[in-house]
Design a protein around this motif. Structure first.
Motif, short mmCIF file in Angstrom:
data_model
loop_
_atom_site.label_atom_id
_atom_site.label_comp_id
_atom_site.label_asym_id
_atom_site.label_seq_id
_atom_site.Cartn_x
_atom_site.Cartn_y
_atom_site.Cartn_z
N LYS A 77 0.82 -1.22 0.00
CA LYS A 77 0.00 0.00 0.00
C LYS A 77 0.85 1.26 0.00
N ARG A 78 2.07 1.19 0.53
CA ARG A 78 2.92 2.38 0.69
C ARG A 78 3.97 2.55 -0.40
N VAL A 79 4.27 1.53 -1.14
CA VAL A 79 5.39 1.57 -2.08
C VAL A 79 5.11 2.59 -3.20
N PRO A 80 6.14 3.36 -3.58
CA PRO A 80 5.95 4.32 -4.68
C PRO A 80 5.50 3.62 -5.96
N GLY A 81 4.54 4.21 -6.61
CA GLY A 81 4.02 3.65 -7.86
C GLY A 81 2.87 2.69 -7.67
N GLN A 82 2.50 2.44 -6.43
CA GLN A 82 1.41 1.51 -6.14
C GLN A 82 0.13 1.97 -6.81
N ASP A 83 -0.10 3.27 -6.84
CA ASP A 83 -1.32 3.80 -7.43
C ASP A 83 -1.39 3.52 -8.93
N LEU A 84 -0.26 3.63 -9.62
CA LEU A 84 -0.24 3.33 -11.06
C LEU A 84 -0.45 1.84 -11.31
N ALA A 85 0.19 1.00 -10.52
CA ALA A 85 0.03 -0.45 -10.68
C ALA A 85 -1.41 -0.86 -10.40
N THR A 86 -2.00 -0.29 -9.36
CA THR A 86 -3.38 -0.59 -9.03
C THR A 86 -4.32 -0.09 -10.12
N ALA A 87 -4.03 1.06 -10.69
CA ALA A 87 -4.85 1.58 -11.80
C ALA A 87 -4.77 0.65 -13.00
N ALA A 88 -3.60 0.12 -13.28
CA ALA A 88 -3.44 -0.83 -14.40
C ALA A 88 -4.28 -2.08 -14.15
N LEU A 89 -4.26 -2.58 -12.92
CA LEU A 89 -5.05 -3.76 -12.58
C LEU A 89 -6.55 -3.47 -12.67
#
Length: 139
Positions: A77-89
């Motif tokens: 949840k905290r790792v940088p780029g998590q939001d982009l990876a989650t958006a891709a999923l």
């Protein structure tokens, strides 16, 4: 949604200092997350895998895309780029659900049963679960 991901990746490329500071997922990692997200969505719908498997595949995709050091949920949840990876999923899930709704289940599920991405996903989930259980990679 994928357009936003590509736009975000393009913006990161425009500002190298910001890109290095953000250390987010590469375009290739985001594309891989989309492929895995599709499999993670369709496999349970087709009765080929369960929801726990699907969730672990999504977690593994985030871990891989962001190069997270640990497989625990707090780190992911905290790792940088998590939001982009989650958006891709999320994009992959929306596209897969739309495609599933537009055709018959057999027309969607039959090709998935023979898709090499499903076998690859099984290996990814197995490795993720071993890592989460504390086993060393490759053991």
């Amino acid at each position: 949604m994928l357009d936003r991901i590509m736009l975000a990746a393009a913006c990161l490329a425009c500002w190298p200092s910001w890109s290095q500071a953000a250390s987010g997922p590469s375009q290739a990692a985001l594309e891989d997350a989309v492929r895995l997200g599709t499999v993670a969505t369709l496999a349970p719908l087709c009765g080929m895998r369960d929801e726990a498997w699907s969730l672990d595949l999504r977690r593994a995709a985030v871990m891989d895309a962001t190069r997270a050091p640990q497989p625990d949920d707090e780190t992911l949840k905290r790792v940088p780029g998590q939001d982009l990876a989650t958006a891709a999923l999320s994009h992959a899930e929306a596209e897969a659900l739309e495609a599933f709704a537009e055709t018959t289940a057999p027309d969607t599920c039959r090709p998935l049963a023979h898709d090499p991405e499903l076998a690859r996903a099984d290996g990814i989930v197995h490795a993720f679960r071993m890592l989460k259980a504390g086993a060393k990679p490759g053991s």
